[in-house]
Design a protein around this motif. Structure first.
Motif, PDB file in Angstrom:
ATOM      1  N   ALA A  48       0.941  -1.212   0.133  1.00  0.00           N
ATOM      2  CA  ALA A  48      -0.180   0.136   0.156  1.00  0.00           C
ATOM      3  C   ALA A  48       0.935   1.086  -0.036  1.00  0.00           C
ATOM      4  O   ALA A  48       1.989   1.274   0.697  1.00  0.00           O
ATOM      5  CB  ALA A  48      -0.830  -0.087   1.323  1.00  0.00           C
ATOM      6  N   GLN A  49       0.316   2.194  -0.983  1.00  0.00           N
ATOM      7  CA  GLN A  49       1.095   3.383  -0.751  1.00  0.00           C
ATOM      8  C   GLN A  49       0.447   4.773   0.142  1.00  0.00           C
ATOM      9  O   GLN A  49      -0.659   4.568   0.243  1.00  0.00           O
ATOM     10  CB  GLN A  49       1.500   4.005  -1.990  1.00  0.00           C
ATOM     11  CG  GLN A  49       2.217   2.965  -3.016  1.00  0.00           C
ATOM     12  CD  GLN A  49       2.514   3.505  -4.383  1.00  0.00           C
ATOM     13  OE1 GLN A  49       2.204   4.440  -4.928  1.00  0.00           O
ATOM     14  NE2 GLN A  49       3.583   2.976  -4.898  1.00  0.00           N
ATOM     15  N   VAL A  50       1.396   5.255   0.657  1.00  0.00           N
ATOM     16  CA  VAL A  50       0.748   6.615   1.444  1.00  0.00           C
ATOM     17  C   VAL A  50       0.487   7.669   0.567  1.00  0.00           C
ATOM     18  O   VAL A  50       1.007   7.820  -0.721  1.00  0.00           O
ATOM     19  CB  VAL A  50       1.963   7.264   2.185  1.00  0.00           C
ATOM     20  CG1 VAL A  50       1.645   8.504   2.890  1.00  0.00           C
ATOM     21  CG2 VAL A  50       2.350   6.346   3.447  1.00  0.00           C
ATOM     22  N   LYS A  51      -0.616   8.248   0.597  1.00  0.00           N
ATOM     23  CA  LYS A  51      -1.304   9.378  -0.046  1.00  0.00           C
ATOM     24  C   LYS A  51      -1.232  10.738   0.824  1.00  0.00           C
ATOM     25  O   LYS A  51      -1.509  10.686   2.016  1.00  0.00           O
ATOM     26  CB  LYS A  51      -2.632   9.005  -0.466  1.00  0.00           C
ATOM     27  CG  LYS A  51      -2.731   7.891  -1.461  1.00  0.00           C
ATOM     28  CD  LYS A  51      -1.760   8.008  -2.745  1.00  0.00           C
ATOM     29  CE  LYS A  51      -2.020   6.591  -3.708  1.00  0.00           C
ATOM     30  NZ  LYS A  51      -0.982   6.671  -4.819  1.00  0.00           N
ATOM     31  N   ASN A  52      -1.131  11.789   0.028  1.00  0.00           N
ATOM     32  CA  ASN A  52      -1.118  12.957   0.628  1.00  0.00           C
ATOM     33  C   ASN A  52      -2.888  13.566   0.532  1.00  0.00           C
ATOM     34  O   ASN A  52      -3.218  13.824  -0.621  1.00  0.00           O
ATOM     35  CB  ASN A  52      -0.235  13.946   0.167  1.00  0.00           C
ATOM     36  CG  ASN A  52      -0.391  15.385   1.005  1.00  0.00           C
ATOM     37  OD1 ASN A  52      -1.199  15.741   1.778  1.00  0.00           O
ATOM     38  ND2 ASN A  52       0.859  16.113   0.849  1.00  0.00           N
ATOM     39  N   PHE A  83      11.026   6.003   2.233  1.00  0.00           N
ATOM     40  CA  PHE A  83       9.738   6.296   2.081  1.00  0.00           C
ATOM     41  C   PHE A  83       9.420   7.144   0.837  1.00  0.00           C
ATOM     42  O   PHE A  83      10.610   7.774   0.142  1.00  0.00           O
ATOM     43  CB  PHE A  83       9.083   6.989   3.106  1.00  0.00           C
ATOM     44  CG  PHE A  83       9.969   8.307   3.524  1.00  0.00           C
ATOM     45  CD1 PHE A  83       9.479   9.497   3.016  1.00  0.00           C
ATOM     46  CD2 PHE A  83      10.771   8.173   4.357  1.00  0.00           C
ATOM     47  CE1 PHE A  83       9.994  10.906   3.327  1.00  0.00           C
ATOM     48  CE2 PHE A  83      11.471   9.539   4.964  1.00  0.00           C
ATOM     49  CZ  PHE A  83      10.995  10.764   4.587  1.00  0.00           C
ATOM     50  N   GLY A  84       8.455   7.353   0.277  1.00  0.00           N
ATOM     51  CA  GLY A  84       8.319   8.059  -0.973  1.00  0.00           C
ATOM     52  C   GLY A  84       8.678   7.114  -2.226  1.00  0.00           C
ATOM     53  O   GLY A  84       8.859   7.785  -3.523  1.00  0.00           O
ATOM     54  N   ALA A 172       6.633  12.978  -0.411  1.00  0.00           N
ATOM     55  CA  ALA A 172       6.742  11.730   0.388  1.00  0.00           C
ATOM     56  C   ALA A 172       5.611  10.679   0.063  1.00  0.00           C
ATOM     57  O   ALA A 172       5.778   9.661   0.518  1.00  0.00           O
ATOM     58  CB  ALA A 172       6.598  12.281   1.863  1.00  0.00           C
ATOM     59  N   GLN A 173       4.813  10.882  -0.825  1.00  0.00           N
ATOM     60  CA  GLN A 173       3.782   9.885  -1.154  1.00  0.00           C
ATOM     61  C   GLN A 173       4.542   8.639  -1.753  1.00  0.00           C
ATOM     62  O   GLN A 173       5.297   8.904  -2.542  1.00  0.00           O
ATOM     63  CB  GLN A 173       2.813  10.540  -2.118  1.00  0.00           C
ATOM     64  CG  GLN A 173       2.028  11.610  -1.591  1.00  0.00           C
ATOM     65  CD  GLN A 173       0.813  12.050  -2.720  1.00  0.00           C
ATOM     66  OE1 GLN A 173      -0.268  11.727  -2.533  1.00  0.00           O
ATOM     67  NE2 GLN A 173       1.611  13.001  -3.722  1.00  0.00           N
ATOM     68  N   GLY A 174       3.886   7.577  -1.376  1.00  0.00           N
ATOM     69  CA  GLY A 174       4.410   6.369  -2.007  1.00  0.00           C
ATOM     70  C   GLY A 174       4.603   5.245  -0.732  1.00  0.00           C
ATOM     71  O   GLY A 174       4.244   5.056   0.205  1.00  0.00           O
ATOM     72  N   SER A 175       5.131   4.274  -1.216  1.00  0.00           N
ATOM     73  CA  SER A 175       5.621   2.986  -0.349  1.00  0.00           C
ATOM     74  C   SER A 175       6.594   3.298   0.549  1.00  0.00           C
ATOM     75  O   SER A 175       7.335   4.269   0.471  1.00  0.00           O
ATOM     76  CB  SER A 175       5.806   1.804  -1.156  1.00  0.00           C
ATOM     77  OG  SER A 175       4.950   1.331  -1.899  1.00  0.00           O
TER      78      SER A 175
END
Length: 219
Positions: A48-52, A83-84, A172-175
């Motif tokens: 899963a990837q982080v989203k802003n 990260f990112g 910084a968005q991403g895994s």
């Protein structure tokens, strides 16, 4: 929602629904194990990837907690949290960042950003009071939706604050993931326990029918 949590590594299993596992990393006693059995380059990266989601009023992008116990870092090797990661799930991807441990006459820490195909030093390599090897080092990393980063460690009950709200230059968005880069001189040996990554995920609300219970039938 947690994109990785403590149950993602359970007993002797790493949940491949949550992570991409590369280089023969394995689990033991609910910890990720990187050792001599692993490849020179090994990693565990979130699927899963982080989203802003600042457009939805959320101030935090993600928070990551993990406990490292490092027994050995090879000459010219490093242990890193990145990260990112948006595409390759590998260190050094453009618009990503890494927090890296190295070893010389003790543990050193540095933070780098990757832009335009090269590493840009964000925090220069320093020897913090991270104690000796074979000691639990608890890391807390937080990135806000405005790009500010907070990074601290607890080692032998001492807290070390490395970053307290400095703005990143990368997206910084991403895994997020843990990486081991060893060398021909030997393999890195360390464990990662209790890795949790809390990120916020926007989901479109589902249309749910409403029911009114009147208890007309007695139940």
């Amino acid at each position: 929602a947690y994109i990785t949590n403590t149950s993602s590594v359970n007993n002797d299993s790493i949940n491949t629904g949550d992570f991409f596992v590369n280089g023969k990393v394995y689990a033991k006693d609910s910890k990720m194990v990187f050792d001599e059995k692993c490849s020179l380059k090994a990693s565990v990266v979130s699927k899963a990837q982080v989203k802003n989601l600042k457009e939805y009023g959320l101030t935090d992008m993600f928070t990551l907690n993990a406990t490292f116990n490092i027994s050995h870092i090879a000459e010219n090797g490093k242990v890193a949290v990145a990260f990112g990661l948006k595409n390759s799930n590998s260190l050094g991807e453009n618009e990503s960042a890494e927090i890296a441990f190295t070893y010389d006459d003790g543990l050193y820490l540095e933070v780098n950003e990757y832009q335009n195909g090269s590493a840009q030093v964000f925090v220069a390599r320093q020897k913090y009071s991270l104690s000796s090897l074979n000691t639990d080092i608890k890391m807390t990393l937080k990135v806000e939706s405005n790009g500010k980063i907070y990074l601290s460690f607890v080692c032998n009950q001492n807290e070390i604050k490395v970053l307290s709200g400095r703005p990143l230059h990368i997206d910084a968005q991403g895994s997020v993931g843990v990486f081991s880069v060893s060398s021909e001189s030997g393999k890195n040996v360390f464990t990662v326990a209790d890795m949790e990554t809390l990120a916020y995920i926007y989901e479109t609300p589902l249309t749910v029918e409403s029911y009114l219970e009147t208890f007309d039938n007695g139940y």
